[in-house]
Design a protein around this motif. Structure first.
Motif, PDB file in Angstrom:
ATOM      1  N   VAL A   1       0.814  -1.225   0.000  1.00 44.55           N
ATOM      2  CA  VAL A   1       0.000   0.000   0.000  1.00 44.55           C
ATOM      3  C   VAL A   1       0.843   1.269   0.000  1.00 44.55           C
ATOM      4  N   VAL A   2       2.094   1.175   0.447  1.00 44.04           N
ATOM      5  CA  VAL A   2       2.928   2.386   0.503  1.00 44.04           C
ATOM      6  C   VAL A   2       3.783   2.545  -0.750  1.00 44.04           C
ATOM      7  N   PHE A   3       4.323   1.420  -1.247  1.00 44.65           N
ATOM      8  CA  PHE A   3       5.251   1.518  -2.368  1.00 44.65           C
ATOM      9  C   PHE A   3       4.681   1.013  -3.697  1.00 44.65           C
ATOM     10  N   ARG A   4       4.219  -0.221  -3.730  1.00 45.96           N
ATOM     11  CA  ARG A   4       3.875  -0.839  -5.014  1.00 45.96           C
ATOM     12  C   ARG A   4       2.601  -0.257  -5.615  1.00 45.96           C
ATOM     13  N   PHE A   5       1.529  -0.197  -4.861  1.00 44.46           N
ATOM     14  CA  PHE A   5       0.253   0.222  -5.442  1.00 44.46           C
ATOM     15  C   PHE A   5       0.269   1.666  -5.942  1.00 44.46           C
ATOM     16  N   PRO A   6       0.798   2.623  -5.168  1.00 43.87           N
ATOM     17  CA  PRO A   6       0.840   4.001  -5.701  1.00 43.87           C
ATOM     18  C   PRO A   6       1.647   4.118  -6.985  1.00 43.87           C
ATOM     19  N   ASN A   7       2.605   3.196  -7.169  1.00 37.16           N
ATOM     20  CA  ASN A   7       3.429   3.206  -8.379  1.00 37.16           C
ATOM     21  C   ASN A   7       2.944   2.215  -9.436  1.00 37.16           C
ATOM     22  N   GLN A   8       1.781   1.625  -9.185  1.00 37.95           N
ATOM     23  CA  GLN A   8       1.138   0.699 -10.126  1.00 37.95           C
ATOM     24  C   GLN A   8       2.079  -0.439 -10.556  1.00 37.95           C
ATOM     25  N   ILE A   9       2.711  -1.018  -9.563  1.00 40.71           N
ATOM     26  CA  ILE A   9       3.559  -2.186  -9.799  1.00 40.71           C
ATOM     27  C   ILE A   9       2.694  -3.426  -9.620  1.00 40.71           C
ATOM     28  N   PRO A  10       2.602  -4.277 -10.627  1.00 42.09           N
ATOM     29  CA  PRO A  10       1.740  -5.452 -10.515  1.00 42.09           C
ATOM     30  C   PRO A  10       2.366  -6.487  -9.557  1.00 42.09           C
ATOM     31  N   PRO A  11       1.458  -7.373  -9.018  1.00 46.57           N
ATOM     32  CA  PRO A  11       0.025  -7.460  -9.261  1.00 46.57           C
ATOM     33  C   PRO A  11      -0.769  -6.742  -8.171  1.00 46.57           C
ATOM     34  N   GLY A  12      -2.077  -6.554  -8.438  1.00 45.60           N
ATOM     35  CA  GLY A  12      -3.006  -6.134  -7.403  1.00 45.60           C
ATOM     36  C   GLY A  12      -3.218  -4.650  -7.219  1.00 45.60           C
ATOM     37  N   PHE A  13      -2.525  -3.790  -8.006  1.00 39.45           N
ATOM     38  CA  PHE A  13      -2.649  -2.362  -7.723  1.00 39.45           C
ATOM     39  C   PHE A  13      -4.047  -1.810  -8.030  1.00 39.45           C
ATOM     40  N   LYS A  14      -4.843  -2.536  -8.839  1.00 36.59           N
ATOM     41  CA  LYS A  14      -6.205  -2.072  -9.121  1.00 36.59           C
ATOM     42  C   LYS A  14      -7.110  -2.223  -7.898  1.00 36.59           C
TER      43      LYS A  14
END
Length: 472
Positions: free
Chosen positions: A206-219
């Motif tokens: 939630v802090v690094f990957r999703f804000p940067n739309q790194i797959p999987p699961g950022f949607k």
């Protein structure tokens, strides 16, 4: 001679789009670790008994290579009942809708006959013609004709109900599927991550990957809790960890899922391919190869390479169930209407955002907002649209415009199955004598506790008043 660094380091990004005809595909069916996503296992509760037995038999042929991440097991055990409850609700709503439409059509024919009779009495005064019309379109004759349709439609819906041997009660008392799935996996189920590792993974998601739309699961970023938002990433981390334990030289993972959103697949060039970033990450961290397949392709591969015996009807059922998880994407400028809502899933997390902004609190309505099933999309889209229209929340990037009303003001019903406002109590619904209410909205109110009924009625009433105001 070794390839230049540019070609080596971006190898995953330079590969062609995978297809069922790939020559490398056979190796994955012969010796890869096979990971079934939660939605693939829950689909077992959607299949008819005959198809389910064939699918379980086919999975038995790869049982020794099946491995279940702990997160998949948790979601599977907790999600079984909701699948059956959704199916029960869908069929019940279909029966209500059919009955309402037939009743409206029957009444319309009687009213049409009365209109013609009135004109005959006024201008022709031919008793024989009036008598003939009354005999042709008597209430008894109309009821007899409609009984044929009613019985036929009921027979088909009953067939669907009876064709499935599972009910929500089965899950609570004697679920026949759970022990079969457990036997398929044996001890090949991941261990629960300790709290420190879980917290570390949630923070990374939630802090690094999703804000940067790194797959999987950022949607899924923005779902109710970090645990729910990070479900796909937690599975992914377990898969990488397990892949690293495979023997060197045969580290292959075949991941099967109904999820084909943009946080698993790259669709930027008009072709759907697994994100190269996923292939690159599992190779870099575990020295493993990865292949993603949907259930229709996977079971077809099991039949082709491992000689599993699946009937054509079973393949068709697998495809139908899989398609419910993969609705068509929205084009720019799309307007979601009551007719198209069921065909398109809202952006992940948007229904819950609308739920919160409306001030709703009940678990019953929340369950509808979190549902993945097409039958619940009309309600989801309405709440998304009405909270935006009434400025209860700010719209998000890429959010389509919604043109769905739960109620309207006026003397005429928008459709035959809409009900007059008088069906609701005077203390709950204003303008009872001059409004009409959508049947699906009445079903929603019927499942909501009193606290949320008031909120939903207020939203629908305010929207009806807003829509009545002249524009410009």
């Amino acid at each position: 001679m070794e390839d230049p660094a540019l070609l080596r380091r971006f190898h995953a990004w330079l590969q062609p789009v995978p297809s069922p005809q790939d020559t490398v595909r056979l190796a994955f069916f012969q010796d890869a670790l096979i990971v079934l996503d939660t939605n693939v296992l829950l689909s077992l509760y959607e299949y008819t008994a005959e198809s389910r037995e064939e699918v379980l038999t086919a999975l038995g042929q790869v049982s020794e290579r099946l491995w279940m991440p702990y997160q998949v097991g948790l979601e599977f055990v907790r999600g079984r009942r909701s699948v059956l409850e959704s199916r029960k609700r869908v069929l019940s709503d279909a029966s209500k809708s059919v009955n309402a439409k037939l009743t409206a059509a029957r009444n319309a024919i009687i009213e049409a006959k009365d209109t013609v009779r009135a004109q005959l009495q006024k201008y022709a005064r031919v008793p024989a013609d009036i008598d003939s019309l009354e005999q042709l379109v008597s209430e008894g004759a109309v009821n007899e004709h409609f009984a044929v349709y009613r019985d036929a439609f009921k027979a088909h819906l009953d067939m669907l109900k009876n064709g499935h041997d599972l009910t929500p009660v089965n899950v609570d008392t004697a679920d026949p599927i759970l022990p079969q799935v457990a036997d398929l996996y044996g001890d090949r189920v991941g261990l629960q991550p300790d709290d420190q590792l879980l917290q570390q993974r949630l923070d990374e998601a939630v802090v690094f990957r999703f804000p940067n739309q790194i797959p999987p699961g950022f949607k899924d970023f923005g779902k109710d809790t970090p645990m729910k938002a990070a479900g796909d990433f937690l599975i992914w981390e377990e898969v990488i960890e397990q892949a690293a334990l495979l023997p060197e030289g045969s580290r292959r993972v075949l991941f099967v899922s109904n999820d084909v959103k943009e946080d698993w697949y790259d669709v930027s060039h008009g072709k759907q391919r697994p994100w190269p970033a996923l292939l690159d990450e599992i190779q870099r961290r575990a020295g493993a190869e990865l292949r993603l397949e949907t259930p229709p392709d996977f079971y077809a591969g099991v039949g082709e390479y491992l000689n599993a015996d699946l009937a054509d009807d079973t393949y068709a059922e697998i495809r139908r169930v899989s398609e419910t998880f993969a609705p068509p994407a929205l084009d720019d400028g799309t307007v979601v209407t009551a007719r198209t809502a069921v065909k398109v899933a809202p952006l992940s997390g948007l229904p819950i955002t609308a739920y919160r902004s409306a001030g709703l609190t009940s678990a019953a309505v929340r369950s509808t907002m979190e549902s993945l099933y097409p039958a619940d999309r009309l309600t989801q889209w309405w709440l998304i649209g009405v909270t935006a229209q009434l400025q209860r929340r700010e719209t998000t990037e890429g959010e389509p415009r919604v043109d769905i009303a739960a109620a309207v003001r006026g003397s005429d019903a928008p459709a035959p199955d809409w009900k007059p406002g008088t069906v609701l109590p005077s203390g709950e619904w204003i303008h009872r004598e001059s409004s009409w209410i959508a049947p699906w909205f009445l079903d929603l109110l019927g499942s909501a506790p009193q606290s949320d009924r008031g909120v939903l009625c207020a939203l629908a009433s305010e929207q009806a008043a807003e829509n009545q105001r002249p524009t410009g």
